[in-house]
Design an enzyme around this catalytic site. Structure first.
Site, PDB file in Angstrom:
ATOM      1  N   SER A 294       0.861  -1.197   0.000  1.00 42.79           N
ATOM      2  CA  SER A 294       0.000   0.000   0.000  1.00 42.79           C
ATOM      3  C   SER A 294       0.886   1.231   0.000  1.00 42.79           C
ATOM      4  O   SER A 294       2.079   1.156   0.281  1.00 42.79           O
ATOM      5  CB  SER A 294      -0.877   0.004   1.255  1.00 42.79           C
ATOM      6  OG  SER A 294      -0.052   0.145   2.408  1.00 42.79           O
ATOM      7  N   ASP A 295       0.303   2.373  -0.274  1.00 42.00           N
ATOM      8  CA  ASP A 295       1.045   3.614  -0.111  1.00 42.00           C
ATOM      9  C   ASP A 295       0.659   4.186   1.256  1.00 42.00           C
ATOM     10  O   ASP A 295      -0.459   4.660   1.450  1.00 42.00           O
ATOM     11  CB  ASP A 295       0.725   4.607  -1.224  1.00 42.00           C
ATOM     12  CG  ASP A 295       1.659   5.799  -1.158  1.00 42.00           C
ATOM     13  OD1 ASP A 295       1.671   6.602  -2.104  1.00 42.00           O
ATOM     14  OD2 ASP A 295       2.390   5.916  -0.144  1.00 42.00           O
ATOM     15  N   TRP A 296       1.669   4.127   2.181  1.00 41.67           N
ATOM     16  CA  TRP A 296       1.406   4.599   3.531  1.00 41.67           C
ATOM     17  C   TRP A 296       0.058   4.082   4.016  1.00 41.67           C
ATOM     18  O   TRP A 296      -0.192   2.867   3.912  1.00 41.67           O
ATOM     19  CB  TRP A 296       1.552   6.132   3.583  1.00 41.67           C
ATOM     20  CG  TRP A 296       1.941   6.609   4.931  1.00 41.67           C
ATOM     21  CD1 TRP A 296       1.162   7.274   5.835  1.00 41.67           C
ATOM     22  CD2 TRP A 296       3.212   6.412   5.574  1.00 41.67           C
ATOM     23  NE1 TRP A 296       1.847   7.501   6.984  1.00 41.67           N
ATOM     24  CE2 TRP A 296       3.112   6.995   6.855  1.00 41.67           C
ATOM     25  CE3 TRP A 296       4.405   5.812   5.216  1.00 41.67           C
ATOM     26  CZ2 TRP A 296       4.173   6.973   7.768  1.00 41.67           C
ATOM     27  CZ3 TRP A 296       5.465   5.799   6.095  1.00 41.67           C
ATOM     28  CH2 TRP A 296       5.333   6.391   7.371  1.00 41.67           C
TER      29      TRP A 296
END
Ligand code: GLC
Length: 751
Positions: A294-296
Site C-alpha cells: 500500500s502507499d502509507w
C-alpha cells in the site's frame, strides 16, 4: 557474524530464486522457481496465522533518529521476535538493519528475514537529477547507470528495496509529483521505467549490490483532477490501459518485483481495494508474480473514500483485491487476525499474499544470506565515490534543455571578463537537491555560483546577488542585483521553485514564477545587459514574457549534487546541451491539461475557423512542445524513406532518415519518430511517439538514422476493448520534436 543459511537451518536447501526473467524462463530457471515454491510451501506449513499476517506488515522507522536506532521501539523489536513484522521502511544503516535482522532470523520461531525499504528516488547519498530531469535526457542507458549507482549506495547501507521508479504519467503540471516521473508520454515513460528497474535490480536480484524495485503509484495517480494531489482520477478504462498503465506494464515486463498501490480512486474504486486493477489486470493479464504494497495509510483511507465503513472492512477489501503488504498503517495488524479466525478472510487468500512476499525475499537471496547488505566497511567505501559524482555530473549535463539561444549568446565566450550570477537559486545548495532528496545533503551540492566560479577560475570575476527570495514579496534586494548586473558583461539569472513546491503534496494553482521573481527578471532585463535565464523547477513553468524577451533560456530542473558543474559545463561549452522536454510547457495554466498526444476532435484548431476547438484569447499550442530542445549547433532532416509503404500487422516498419549537422559545433540530436493512426474503431491521438535515437555529429557531418518499429506497437484498445493493431492509413514523422519533422505515409493491412 555467522552467515546462517536459514533453509539449511530449517532442513531445506538454501535456494535463491532467479530474478524474474526478461525472456521466457528456461528449464533451469523453472526448476529453481519450483524449488522456491516448494520451500515456501514448507514455510507456510509451519507458520502460525499470526506469523503469516506478520509478513504482511511493514513498520516505519523514523528519519529524525540517529543512524543507530532509527527510532525502532522495544515493542517493535518484541514484535520481530514474535515473527509479526515482515518489513521496515525508513530503517537503514548497516548497524540497525543487522540488529533487527538478527532478531528476525535468529531469535524468532518464524526465522523469516526482514525486508528493508526506503524512498531512493533519484540517488541515495549521491543525489542525481530529479526523475523528470533524467527523462529530459531521453537517454535510458544513462538513467540506468544513475539508478545503478543509487542501488549500489543504498544496498551498501542495508536497504533491500526502493519505492521507485515512480512511473505515473502526468499531463497536469499543477500536480507536484510530475517532478518524480518521466512526464506526459507512455512510450518515453515506458523506456524510463524499464531503465530504472534494470538499474535497481540488475540482472539478478540476489546480487547484493541490487535493490528491489517498486513501480508506483499503481495506478493513474497523475490523472488527479485539478492537478490536486490525491484527487480523483476520472478516466476511461481505455485511457487507463492505453496511457496510464503502459509504463507499469513495462516495469513488470522488466522484472519489477513489487508495485505500490496509489492513494487515488479510479472511476469510483480506490486503487488499494481495486480488484480489477490488482488482480484482473496485474496478475491475471500481466502474470505479475511479485507483491503489492500500500502507499502509507492508503488502506485506512478507504474509510475516507467511503468504500469501507470499518477498518476491518477496509482490511478485507484490500487483501481480497490483491494488496499484499500494509505500509505503516495498523489496519492489517489490528483486523486480519479476527477476520482470518472467523473465516471472513480465507486462509487461501492469506497464504497467497504471504507466498508473494516470501517469493520476493527468496529472489533477493535473503534466505541464503539475510545479512547481504550489512557490511559496515562497504557502507563507508561505497558512498559519494568519484565515479558516482562523475555519473551525477554526466546525468545532470544530459538533463539540461536549451529552450532559447538568440544570436548564439551561448556558449559564453571564454574572454568574458565579468559575470553576475543573480537570483534566489544562484547561491543555493539546498533546493537543487529537489523533492525526495533522500539522504542528499546541501553541503555536498555544487551550487550554480560554485559551478560558474569553477568554470572560469581566474579568467573572469564573478559577482553575485540574490535579488529576492523564491517565494517572498520583499524586493529590497533588487537594487543590489541591478548594481551587480550593471557591473557585468553578462548575467546568469537563476529563478524557479523551491524543492518543496513540487513532489508529494506540492500542487500549485499557478505555473508562474513564485514570489517576486518575475519582477526580478524584468528589472535585470531592464539593465540592457545580455541575460541567460537558468530555470530550476520541478514542473513546467508558464514563462511567456521570458520566452519572448530573454535571449537565452536553460531548463535545468533540479540537478542534484553536481548542479553547478553541469550548468557550468553547458554555459561555457564544455558540453553542448542535448536534452528534450519530456512534458509540454503551457503558455498559461489556463491551457492545462495540454499534451501533444491529444485527440483531433471534430473541429480541430488547425485553421482560422472560429467554430473550432480553440481559445479566443490564446493560441492552442504550448509555449514549448513535448520533445523540444535546442543545441549549440543546428541539424537538418532529409530523405525520409520507408522500406515498405504497406505492412502487415506482424511486420516491422523500417525507416531511414538522413540527419546533417548544419552548424559549426559538434552536437547530439535526439531524433524522434511519431505516428498517427488516421482512423480506427475509436478515435486516435494526433501523434504518438514510437521511437527515438540519440545521434552525435561533427560539424558538417551527416548520418543515416535507421528506425525499426514493430507494427504491433501501434496496437490500442479498440471499441471491443481488445488490444490489437487495426489495418488502415498512417502518417509517420521523423523530427526534432513532437512538432514538425519530415513526414510520409504508410498502410497497415491484414496479413
Ligand atoms: C508517500 C508517497 C510514496 C512513498 C511512501 C513511503 O506517501 O506517496 O511515494 O514511497 O509514502 O515514503
Amino acid at each position: 557474524m555467522k552467515k546462517t543459511s536459514l533453509f539449511l537451518f530449517a532442513g531445506f536447501l538454501a535456494v535463491t530464486a532467479p530474478h524474474r526473467p526478461l525472456c521466457a524462463a528456461g528449464p533451469a530457471r523453472e526448476a529453481r522457481n519450483d524449488r522456491v515454491e516448494r520451500a515456501i510451501d514448507s514455510i507456510l506449513a509451519r507458520l502460525t496465522p499470526e506469523e503469516k499476517i506478520g509478513q504482511l506488515l511493514q513498520y516505519s522507522g523514523r528519519w529524525s533518529d540517529t543512524v543507530v536506532n532509527r527510532g525502532i521501539t522495544l515493542e517493535e523489536r518484541a514484535l520481530i521476535r514474535q515473527g509479526r513484522v515482515g518489513s521496515f521502511l525508513n530503517a537503514f544503516g548497516t548497524g540497525i538493519t543487522r540488529e533487527l535482522q538478527r532478531i528476525a532470523v535468529e531469535e524468532s520461531h518464524a526465522r523469516i528475514p526482514l525486508l528493508f525499504g526506503l524512498d531512493v528516488i533519484h540517488g541515495f547519498r549521491t543525489t542525481f537529477p530529479i526523475p523528470l530531469a533524467q527523462a529530459a535526457s531521453w537517454d535510458p542507458a544513462a538513467v540506468e547507470r544513475s539508478t545503478r549507482v543509487a542501488a549500489r549506495e543504498a544496498s551498501a547501507a542495508g536497504v533491500h528495496w526502493t519505492f521507485g521508479p515512480m512511473v505515473d504519467i502526468a499531463r497536469d503540471p499543477r500536480w507536484g509529483r510530475i517532478a518524480e516521473g518521466a512526464g506526459e508520454d507512455p512510450f518515453l515513460g515506458a523506456a524510463m521505467a524499464t531503465a530504472q528497474v534494470r538499474g535497481y535490480q540488475g540482472r539478478d536480484l540476489s546480487d547484493p549490490t541490487t535493490i528491489l524495485a517498486c513501480a508506483k503509484h499503481f495506478a493513474a495517480y497523475g490523472a488527479a483532477e485539478g492537478g490536486r494531489d490525491y484527487n480523483t482520477a476520472e478516466i476511461s478504462e481505455r485511457t487507463l490501459r492505453d496511457v496510464y498503465l503502459v509504463p507499469f506494464k513495462a516495469a513488470v515486463d522488466a522484472g519489477a518485483g513489487t508495485l505500490m498501490a496509489s492513494f487515488n480512486e479510479i472511476d469510483g474504486v480506490p486503487s488499494s481495494a481495486n480488484k480489477h486493477l490488482l488482480t484482473d489486470i496485474l496478475r491475471n493479464e500481466w502474470k505479475f508474480d511479485g507483491f503489492v504494497v500500500s502507499d502509507w495509510n492508503s488502506i485506512g483511507e478507504l474509510l475516507n473514500h467511503g468504500i469501507a465503513a470499518t477498518r476491518a472492512e477496509a482490511a478485507q477489501k484490500s487483501l481480497e483485491a490483491g494488496l499484499d503488504m500494509d505500509m505503516a498503517s495498523d489496519v492489517y495488524r489490528d483486523n486480519l487476525p479476527a477476520l482470518v479466525k472467523n473465516g471472513k478472510v480465507s486462509a487461501k487468500i492469506l497464504d497467497t499474499a504471504v507466498r508473494r512476499i516470501l517469493r520476493i525475499k527468496f529472489r533477493l537471496g535473503l534466505f541464503d544470506d539475510p545479512y547481504r547488505s550489512c557490511n559496515p566497511e562497504t557502507e563507508k567505501s561505497e558512498m559519494l565515490t568519484p565515479s558516482h559524482i562523475a555519473a551525477a555530473r554526466e546525468m545532470a549535463r544530459e538533463s539540461i534543455v536549451l529552450l532559447k539561444n538568440q544570436s548564439d549568446l551561448l556558449p559564453l565566450r571564454r574572454d568574458t571578463k565579468t559575470i553576475a550570477v543573480i537570483g534566489p537559486l544562484a547561491d543555493n545548495r539546498h533546493d537543487p537537491l529537489g523533492p525526495w532528496k533522500g539522504l542528499g545533503e546541501a553541503k555536498n551540492v555544487v551550487s550554480l555560483l560554485d559551478g560558474v566560479r569553477n568554470a572560469v577560475g581566474n579568467s573572469a570575476s564573478v559577482l553575485t546577488a540574490r535579488g529576492c527570495t523564491i517565494s517572498g514579496t520583499d524586493t529590497a534586494g533588487f537594487g543590489e542585483a541591478v548594481s551587480a548586473a550593471r557591473c557585468a558583461d553578462v548575467i546568469v539569472l537563476a529563478v524557479g521553485e523551491s524543492m518543496d513546491m513540487s513532489g508529494e503534496a506540492g500542487s500549485r494553482s499557478t505555473l508562474d514564477l513564485p514570489g517576486r521573481q518575475e519582477d526580478l527578471v524584468h528589472v535585470i532585463m531592464g539593465t540592457g545587459k545580455p541575460v541567460i535565464l537558468v530555470l530550476m523547477n520541478g514542473r513546467p513553468l508558464a514563462i511567456p514574457w521570458e520566452a519572448e524577451h530573454v535571449p537565452a533560456i536553460l531548463e535545468t530542473w533540479f540537478l542534484g549534487l553536481q548542479t553547478g558543474n553541469a550548468i557550468g559545463d553547458v554555459l561555457f561549452g564544455a558540453v553542448a546541451p542535448s536534452g528534450k522536454l519530456p512534458v509540454s510547457f503551457p503558455r498559461t495554466v489556463g491551457q492545462v491539461p495540454i499534451y501533444y498526444g491529444h485527440k483531433n476532435t471534430g473541429r480541430p484548431d488547425t485553421s482560422n475557423e472560429h467554430f473550432s476547438s480553440r481559445y479566443i484569447d490564446l493560441p492552442s499550442s504550448p509555449l514549448y512542445p513535448f520533445g523540444y530542445g535546442l543545441s549549440y549547433t543546428t541539424f537538418s532532416y532529409s530523405d525520409l524513406t520507408l522500406e515498405r509503404q504497406s505492412l502487415g500487422t506482424a511486420d516491422t516498419l523500417r525507416a531511414n532518415m538522413t540527419l546533417t549537422n548544419t552548424g559549426q559545433r559538434e552536437g547530439d540530436e535526439i531524433v524522434q519518430l511519431y505516428v498517427r493512426d488516421l482512423a480506427g474503431s475509436v478515435t486516435r491521438p494526433v501523434k504518438e511517439l514510437k521511437g527515438f535515437q540519440r545521434v552525435h555529429l561533427a560539424p558538417g557531418a551527416s548520418a543515416i538514422v535507421p528506425f525499426s518499429v514493430p507494427v504491433a506497437s501501434f496496437a490500442f484498445t479498440g471499441l471491443d476493448m481488445k488490444k490489437k493493431v487495426e489495418p488502415g492509413s498512417f502518417i509517420l514523422w521523423v523530427g526534432p520534436s513532437s512538432v514538425g519533422g519530415e513526414q510520409t505515409t504508410f498502410e497497415v493491412v491484414e496479413r
